[in-house]
Design a protein around this motif. Structure first.
Motif, PDB file in Angstrom:
ATOM      1  N   VAL A 182       0.827  -1.206   0.000  1.00  0.00           N
ATOM      2  CA  VAL A 182       0.000   0.000   0.000  1.00  0.00           C
ATOM      3  C   VAL A 182       0.859   1.253   0.000  1.00  0.00           C
ATOM      4  N   GLY A 183       0.308   2.324  -0.523  1.00  0.00           N
ATOM      5  CA  GLY A 183       0.897   3.638  -0.313  1.00  0.00           C
ATOM      6  C   GLY A 183       1.488   4.284  -1.539  1.00  0.00           C
ATOM      7  N   GLU A 184       1.883   3.482  -2.501  1.00  0.00           N
ATOM      8  CA  GLU A 184       2.493   4.017  -3.717  1.00  0.00           C
ATOM      9  C   GLU A 184       2.520   2.896  -4.735  1.00  0.00           C
ATOM     10  N   GLY A 188      -7.013  12.438  -7.726  1.00  0.00           N
ATOM     11  CA  GLY A 188      -5.728  13.091  -7.988  1.00  0.00           C
ATOM     12  C   GLY A 188      -4.668  12.146  -8.545  1.00  0.00           C
ATOM     13  N   ASP A 189      -5.080  10.934  -8.914  1.00  0.00           N
ATOM     14  CA  ASP A 189      -4.124   9.961  -9.459  1.00  0.00           C
ATOM     15  C   ASP A 189      -4.366   9.719 -10.944  1.00  0.00           C
ATOM     16  N   GLY A 190      -3.280   9.404 -11.631  1.00  0.00           N
ATOM     17  CA  GLY A 190      -3.382   8.994 -13.025  1.00  0.00           C
ATOM     18  C   GLY A 190      -3.304   7.481 -13.102  1.00  0.00           C
ATOM     19  N   VAL A 242       3.604  14.927  -3.807  1.00  0.00           N
ATOM     20  CA  VAL A 242       4.675  13.970  -4.059  1.00  0.00           C
ATOM     21  C   VAL A 242       4.595  12.897  -2.981  1.00  0.00           C
ATOM     22  N   ASN A 243       4.837  11.666  -3.400  1.00  0.00           N
ATOM     23  CA  ASN A 243       4.698  10.548  -2.495  1.00  0.00           C
ATOM     24  C   ASN A 243       6.090  10.024  -2.125  1.00  0.00           C
ATOM     25  N   VAL A 244       6.628  10.494  -1.018  1.00  0.00           N
ATOM     26  CA  VAL A 244       7.981  10.126  -0.599  1.00  0.00           C
ATOM     27  C   VAL A 244       7.878   8.999   0.419  1.00  0.00           C
ATOM     28  N   HIS A 291       4.695   8.729   1.995  1.00  0.00           N
ATOM     29  CA  HIS A 291       4.175   9.877   2.743  1.00  0.00           C
ATOM     30  C   HIS A 291       3.858  11.003   1.767  1.00  0.00           C
ATOM     31  N   ARG A 292       2.662  11.496   1.868  1.00  0.00           N
ATOM     32  CA  ARG A 292       2.241  12.552   0.949  1.00  0.00           C
ATOM     33  C   ARG A 292       2.807  13.898   1.387  1.00  0.00           C
ATOM     34  N   ILE A 293       3.459  14.579   0.452  1.00  0.00           N
ATOM     35  CA  ILE A 293       3.985  15.910   0.759  1.00  0.00           C
ATOM     36  C   ILE A 293       3.582  16.846  -0.373  1.00  0.00           C
ATOM     37  N   GLY A 340       0.475   7.122 -10.354  1.00  0.00           N
ATOM     38  CA  GLY A 340       0.950   8.194  -9.476  1.00  0.00           C
ATOM     39  C   GLY A 340       0.092   9.436  -9.575  1.00  0.00           C
ATOM     40  N   ARG A 341       0.463  10.423  -8.769  1.00  0.00           N
ATOM     41  CA  ARG A 341      -0.322  11.645  -8.678  1.00  0.00           C
ATOM     42  C   ARG A 341      -0.202  12.474  -9.950  1.00  0.00           C
ATOM     43  N   VAL A 342      -1.272  13.149 -10.279  1.00  0.00           N
ATOM     44  CA  VAL A 342      -1.217  14.078 -11.403  1.00  0.00           C
ATOM     45  C   VAL A 342      -1.229  15.524 -10.898  1.00  0.00           C
ATOM     46  N   VAL A 367      -1.673  -8.766  -2.395  1.00  0.00           N
ATOM     47  CA  VAL A 367      -2.723  -7.790  -2.673  1.00  0.00           C
ATOM     48  C   VAL A 367      -2.115  -6.394  -2.704  1.00  0.00           C
ATOM     49  N   ASP A 368      -2.123  -5.788  -3.890  1.00  0.00           N
ATOM     50  CA  ASP A 368      -1.635  -4.423  -4.074  1.00  0.00           C
ATOM     51  C   ASP A 368      -2.869  -3.537  -3.938  1.00  0.00           C
ATOM     52  N   THR A 369      -2.948  -2.815  -2.816  1.00  0.00           N
ATOM     53  CA  THR A 369      -4.183  -2.108  -2.482  1.00  0.00           C
ATOM     54  C   THR A 369      -4.046  -0.618  -2.761  1.00  0.00           C
ATOM     55  N   TRP A 370      -4.903  -0.103  -3.605  1.00  0.00           N
ATOM     56  CA  TRP A 370      -4.885   1.337  -3.889  1.00  0.00           C
ATOM     57  C   TRP A 370      -6.014   2.030  -3.131  1.00  0.00           C
ATOM     58  N   TRP A 371      -5.650   3.064  -2.409  1.00  0.00           N
ATOM     59  CA  TRP A 371      -6.646   3.886  -1.715  1.00  0.00           C
ATOM     60  C   TRP A 371      -5.979   5.114  -1.155  1.00  0.00           C
ATOM     61  N   GLN A 372      -6.700   5.900  -0.365  1.00  0.00           N
ATOM     62  CA  GLN A 372      -6.188   7.187   0.122  1.00  0.00           C
ATOM     63  C   GLN A 372      -6.759   7.513   1.497  1.00  0.00           C
ATOM     64  N   THR A 373      -6.139   8.493   2.143  1.00  0.00           N
ATOM     65  CA  THR A 373      -6.687   9.010   3.399  1.00  0.00           C
ATOM     66  C   THR A 373      -8.171   9.358   3.199  1.00  0.00           C
ATOM     67  N   GLU A 374      -8.450   9.964   2.076  1.00  0.00           N
ATOM     68  CA  GLU A 374      -9.802  10.439   1.801  1.00  0.00           C
ATOM     69  C   GLU A 374     -10.798   9.305   1.587  1.00  0.00           C
TER      70      GLU A 374
HETATM   71  C1  WTA Z   1      -0.821   6.572  -3.618  1.00  0.00           C
HETATM   72  C2  WTA Z   1      -2.407   5.791   1.665  1.00  0.00           C
HETATM   73  C3  WTA Z   1      -0.372   3.171  -6.420  1.00  0.00           C
HETATM   74  C4  WTA Z   1      -1.788   7.307  -4.520  1.00  0.00           C
HETATM   75  C5  WTA Z   1      -3.368   4.613   1.786  1.00  0.00           C
HETATM   76  C6  WTA Z   1      -2.784   7.886  -3.553  1.00  0.00           C
HETATM   77  C7  WTA Z   1      -0.938   4.205  -4.440  1.00  0.00           C
HETATM   78  C8  WTA Z   1      -1.930   8.215  -2.359  1.00  0.00           C
HETATM   79  C9  WTA Z   1      -1.321   2.965  -3.887  1.00  0.00           C
HETATM   80  C10 WTA Z   1      -2.696   8.207  -1.073  1.00  0.00           C
HETATM   81  C11 WTA Z   1      -1.179   1.789  -4.692  1.00  0.00           C
HETATM   82  C12 WTA Z   1      -1.676   4.528  -2.418  1.00  0.00           C
HETATM   83  N1  WTA Z   1      -0.705   1.954  -5.940  1.00  0.00           N
HETATM   84  N2  WTA Z   1      -0.476   4.304  -5.691  1.00  0.00           N
HETATM   85  N3  WTA Z   1      -1.461   0.580  -4.247  1.00  0.00           N
HETATM   86  N4  WTA Z   1      -1.777   3.200  -2.623  1.00  0.00           N
HETATM   87  N5  WTA Z   1      -1.156   5.145  -3.499  1.00  0.00           N
HETATM   88  O1  WTA Z   1      -3.534   9.355   1.591  1.00  0.00           O
HETATM   89  O2  WTA Z   1      -1.094   8.319  -5.200  1.00  0.00           O
HETATM   90  O3  WTA Z   1      -1.307   8.494   2.411  1.00  0.00           O
HETATM   91  O4  WTA Z   1      -3.444   9.023  -4.060  1.00  0.00           O
HETATM   92  O5  WTA Z   1      -3.130   6.964   1.660  1.00  0.00           O
HETATM   93  O6  WTA Z   1      -0.931   7.196  -2.345  1.00  0.00           O
HETATM   94  O7  WTA Z   1      -1.861   8.375   0.036  1.00  0.00           O
HETATM   95  P1  WTA Z   1      -2.443   8.361   1.504  1.00  0.00           P
END
Ligand code: WTA
Length: 653
Positions: free
Chosen positions: A395-397, A506-508, A527-529, A532-534, A521-523, A419-426
Motif C-alpha cells: 500500500v501507499g504508492e 488526484g491519481d493517473g 509527491v509521495n515520498v 508519505h504525501r507531501i 501516481g499523482r497528477v 494484494v496491491d491495495t490502492w486507496w487514500q486518506t480520503e
Molecule cells: C498513492 C495511503 C499506487 C496514490 C493509503 C494515492 C498508491 C496516495 C497505492 C494516497 C497503490 C496509495 N498503488 N499508488 N497501491 N496506494 N497510493 O492518503 O497516489 O497516504 O493518491 O493513503 O498514495 O496516500 P495516503
C-alpha cells in the motif's frame, strides 16, 4: 505520473493465479462469485451495504442507507446509532472471542506485551474513563502524538468509545506541525508519551509537544503515557495544572465504561493530509459508513480467518494504521501485531525476525520498505523462517514489478498471493485491490475495484479512455465527509471535474484489456515520498520564509528506494545564484522544524532564474524533465529559454 513507471508497467504481462489451496479456504473463492457480488453492489448499492451493515452491531437501526440529497456531502446509514469501538472490541470481548489475542506488541528493544480482547476491552474502558475524568466528552477533539505502543491503539479506541474525535499526528512530525493541527482541529487535549524507541534512541515526544502547544489556547490538558508498562518513566517536564501522567490518572479508574450511542454521521476522526495547495487539510471520517467499509474490506482483502496473525507495518499516524491496523482487523476479531521501531534495528532482518517469532500469517507493508529490504540483501531474509506467511499486501504508492517479484519470490516463496491495495486518506478504505482467493494478479497492478466501487478512467472531458485520470462514480460508505472547516476546498479539490458527478482522487492510471487498473501516481503537485504525501507548495512556502530566498519550485523525481524524492530549485534574492552549503543546511533545518525530517529534499539547487511562461507561471514540467534527464518538452512558451540550459548544467553538477 512518472514516465519510468509508465514504461515498466506498460510492458508487464505476467499473470499469477491464486493458489488453489488458498482459494479453497478463503471467504471468496472464485471470479464468478466476485463478479456476481460486484454486479449486485453496483446495481443496488443500498441493498448491498445494508446487508453488510447488519453484520455489525447497531444500537438503533438506520432509516436510510444513503442520503445523497446534499451531494457531494453524502451521508450513510442516517438515523442509525452505533459505535465502532463496540464493534472492534466489545463484540468480541463480551463473546466467545474474549480470550483471543487482540494485540501482540513488540517494542524496539525486544520487549513484548500481549492483550486479549478482554484485556483490551478493560484497557480501553479505563482509558475512556480517564479521558472523561479530565473533562473530555462527546464531540471534543483529542490530538494523539504517541509512539507505536499499545496505548496508541487504546487511546484511539477510547476516544471512539466516548464519541471524542481523535486527530492522530504521526510522531515524526515537528512541533510546528503539531501546532497547526491542534489549532485547526481545536484539540482540547493532547495525548503524548514520555518517549519511544527509534533506531536505538529515545524520541522525546513530550518536549516536542510542549513546544507545539505553547501557544495553543484550546489545549486544556496534556496526558502523558509512560512508554514502559513496568512503571519506569523517561524524564520529562510536567506543567502544573495542564500535564497529567496516565499511569497516575488512570490507575483507579473503573475498567468498565459504556459506549456512547453515536449517530452514524457523528465525526469519528480528523486526519491531516497534504494536498496540492496550502496547508494540510483535516480529512473528516464519520462513524457508521467508515465502520462498515473498513470491516468488509479488511475481511475480504486480507481474508481474515480465526487463526490469522495479521501484521500491518504502518504507523497509526497514517490512514493505513487507522483503517488496517486498528479498526478494520479488530472489527473482524483478528489478532494484530504492532511493532514500535525501525525495520533495520538492530539489523535489517528485524521484520523477518518478528514474522518468525510471532508466526505472522498476513503481512502488509509499503513498496518503499520492500525496496529497502531488497537493497539490504537476501541474507537477512534467509536467516528467518517465513513459512507461517500465507498472504502479502502492499500500500501507499505504486509498486514496481521488480519489487513485486522480489516480494513474491523471496518473502512469499511463490506461494502467497499479493494484494496491491490502492486507496487514500480520503477514501477511508481500500478501493482497488485483488481479492486473494479470487483475482489473478499482475505485478504492478492494483487490479479490480472492490464491491460498491464504480471506478473509471476519464479524460478531462469525461470520456472513458485507456490512460487518464482515475475517477470514482458512486459514493462508497467510507468516503470522506469533508475537509474540516473548509467545505469549499472539499468541493473544489475532489468534485470540480466532470460536473461534480465523479470523485477525483488526484491519481493517473491506465486500464488494460482485462479491465485491470494500473495506478501510476499523482497528477497534481503532491509527491509521495516513501508513501508519505507531501505537497510541493508546503515546502515552497517554507523556503520563501528564509530572508535570502526570493522564490522556489519543488518537484518530485523518481527515487530508487523512496519511490519519489523531492528536488527544490531555489532562487535567491539579489544576484547570488550559487548559494552555499550553509544556506542549504539552514533550509533543511527549516523543513525539519516546520514539517519533519521525512520531508527534506534530496537536492537543493540554487539558481539564477526559474523557467517561467510569459505570464509568470513556473513550468514545473520542464524542471521535471531537467531532473530526470528527459528530452525537454515544449519550450516555446518560455519567457527566457536560456534559463533551462543553465539549470541543466547546474543539475548535473
Ligand atoms: C498513492 C495511503 C499506487 C496514490 C493509503 C494515492 C498508491 C496516495 C497505492 C494516497 C497503490 C496509495 N498503488 N499508488 N497501491 N496506494 N497510493 O492518503 O497516489 O497516504 O493518491 O493513503 O498514495 O496516500 P495516503
Amino acid at each position: 505520473m512518472t514516465e519510468s513507471n509508465m514504461e515498466t508497467v506498460l510492458h508487464e504481462n505476467r499473470v499469477f493465479n491464486p493458489p488453489a489451496e488458498f482459494s479453497r479456504k478463503s471467504h471468496l473463492k472464485s471470479m464468478d462469485e466476485y463478479k456476481a457480488l460486484y454486479k449486485r453492489s453496483i446495481e443496488d448499492p443500498e441493498g448491498f451495504w445494508a446487508e453488510i451493515a447488519k453484520e455489525l452491531h447497531w444500537f438503533k437501526p438506520w432509516k436510510q442507507v444513503l442520503d445523497a440529497s446534499e451531494k457531494p456531502f453524502f451521508k450513510w446509514f442516517t438515523g442509525g446509532k452505533t459505535n465502532i469501538c463496540y464493534n472492534a472490541v466489545d463484540r468480541h470481548a463480551l463473546g466467545p472471542n474474549a480470550d483471543r489475542k487482540a494485540v501482540i506488541w513488540e517494542g524496539e528493544p525486544g520487549d513484548n506485551r500481549v492483550l486479549t480482547y478482554k484485556e483490551l476491552y478493560h484497557e480501553v474502558c479505563r482509558f475512556a474513563n480517564t479521558l472523561k475524568s479530565l473533562g473530555i466528552g462527546k464531540g471534543d477533539t483529542v490530538a494523539i502524538y504517541l509512539p507505536m505502543i499499545p496505548e496508541l491503539a487504546v487511546a484511539v479506541l477510547a476516544c471512539a468509545r466516548i464519541g471524542a474525535v481523535h486527530s492522530v499526528i504521526f510522531a515524526g512530525f515537528s512541533a510546528e506541525s503539531i501546532k497547526d493541527r491542534v489549532l485547526d482541529g481545536r484539540s482540547k487535549m493532547v495525548i503524548t508519551g514520555d518517549g519511544g524507541w527509534r533506531r536505538g534512541s529515545v524520541l522525546e515526544l513530550k518536549s516536542i509537544v510542549d513546544k507545539g502547544v505553547a501557544d495553543c489556547d484550546c489545549v486544556e490538558k496534556v496526558l502523558v503515557v509512560p512508554r514502559n508498562a513496568n512503571g519506569d518513566r523517561f524524564d520529562c517536564d510536567m506543567r502544573d495544572g495542564r500535564d497529567v501522567w496516565y499511569d497516575e490518572a488512570g490507575k483507579d479508574q473503573p475498567d468498565e465504561c459504556p459506549c456512547e450511542e453515536l449517530d452514524s454521521e457523528d465525526l469519528l476522526f480528523l486526519l491531516y493530509t497534504s494536498g496540492s495547495t496550502g496547508k494540510p487539510k483535516g480529512i473528516m471520517h464519520t462513524v457508521g459508513g467508515y465502520s462498515v467499509y473498513t470491516y468488509l474490506t479488511a475481511k475480504y482483502v486480507f481474508d481474515l480467518q480465526a487463526d490469522d496473525v495479521y501484521w500491518c507495518t504502518a504507523d497509526v499516524g497514517w490512514i493505513t494504521g487507522h483503517s488496517y491496523l486498528v479498526y478494520g482487523p479488530l472489527q473482524n476479531a483478528a489478532t494484530i501485531v504492532m511493532y514500535e521501531g525501525a525495520p533495520n534495528h538492530p539489523d535489517p532482518g528485524r521484520f523477518w525476525d518478528i514474522v518468525d517469532k510471532h508466526q505472522v500469517t498476513i503481512f502488509y507493508t509499503a513498496p518503499t520498505a520492500i525496496r529497502a529490504f531488497m537493497k539490504w540483501g537476501d541474507d537477512w531474509v534467509d536467516k528467518h523462517d517465513l513459512s507461517s506467511l500465507r498472504l502479502l499486501g502492499t500500500v501507499g504508492e505504486p509498486i514496481n514489478p521488480e519489487a513485486w517479484m522480489w516480494y513474491h519470490r523471496k518473502i512469499g516463496k511463490e506461494r502467497c498471493p499479493i494484494v496491491d491495495t490502492w486507496w487514500q486518506t480520503e477514501t477511508g478504505g481500500i478501493l482497488l485491490s485483488p481479492l486473494p482467493g479470487v483475482t489473478p494478479t499482475k505485478p504492478g497492478s492494483a487490479t479490480l475495484p472492490f464491491f460498491g466501487v464504480d471506478a473509471a478512467i476519464l479524460n478531462p472531458d469525461g470520456e472513458e479512455v485507456e490512460t487518464g485520470l482515475l475517477s470514482i462514480r458512486k459514493p462508497w460508505p467510507s468516503i470522506l465527509r469533508g475537509i474540516w472547516g473548509d467545505p469549499e476546498r472539499f468541493k473544489k479539490t475532489y468534485w470540480c471535474n466532470w460536473n461534480g458527478e465523479y470523485y477525483f482522487p488526484g491519481d493517473g492510471a491506465r486500464r488494460d484489456k482485462d479491465g485491470y487498473f494500473w495506478v501510476v501516481g499523482r497528477v497534481d503537485d503532491v509527491v509521495n515520498v516513501s508513501g508519505h504525501r507531501i505537497g510541493t507548495a508546503e515546502l515552497e512556502s517554507i523556503f520563501v520564509e528564509h530572508p535570502s530566498v526570493a522564490e522556489s519550485a519543488v518537484i518530485g523525481v523518481p527515487h530508487e528506494i523512496k519511490g519519489q524524492g523531492l528536488v527544490a530549485f531555489v532562487l535567491l534574492k539579489g544576484d547570488d545564484s550559487e548559494g552555499s552549503d550553509a544556506l542549504r543546511s539552514e533550509l533543511n533545518a527549516m523543513v525539519n522544524e516546520k514539517i519533519g525530517k521525512f520531508a527534506r529534499p534530496e537536492k537543493i539547487i540554487f539558481c539564477a532564474d526559474l523557467p517561467k511562461t510569459r505570464s509568470g507561471k513556473i513550468m514545473r514540467r520542464l524542471l521535471r524533465d531537467i531532473a530526470t534527464g528527459n528530452a525537454l518538452g515544449n519550450v516555446t512558451t518560455l519567457a527566457d529559454p536560456s534559463v533551462v540550459e543553465s539549470l541543466k548544467g547546474k543539475y548535473k553538477d
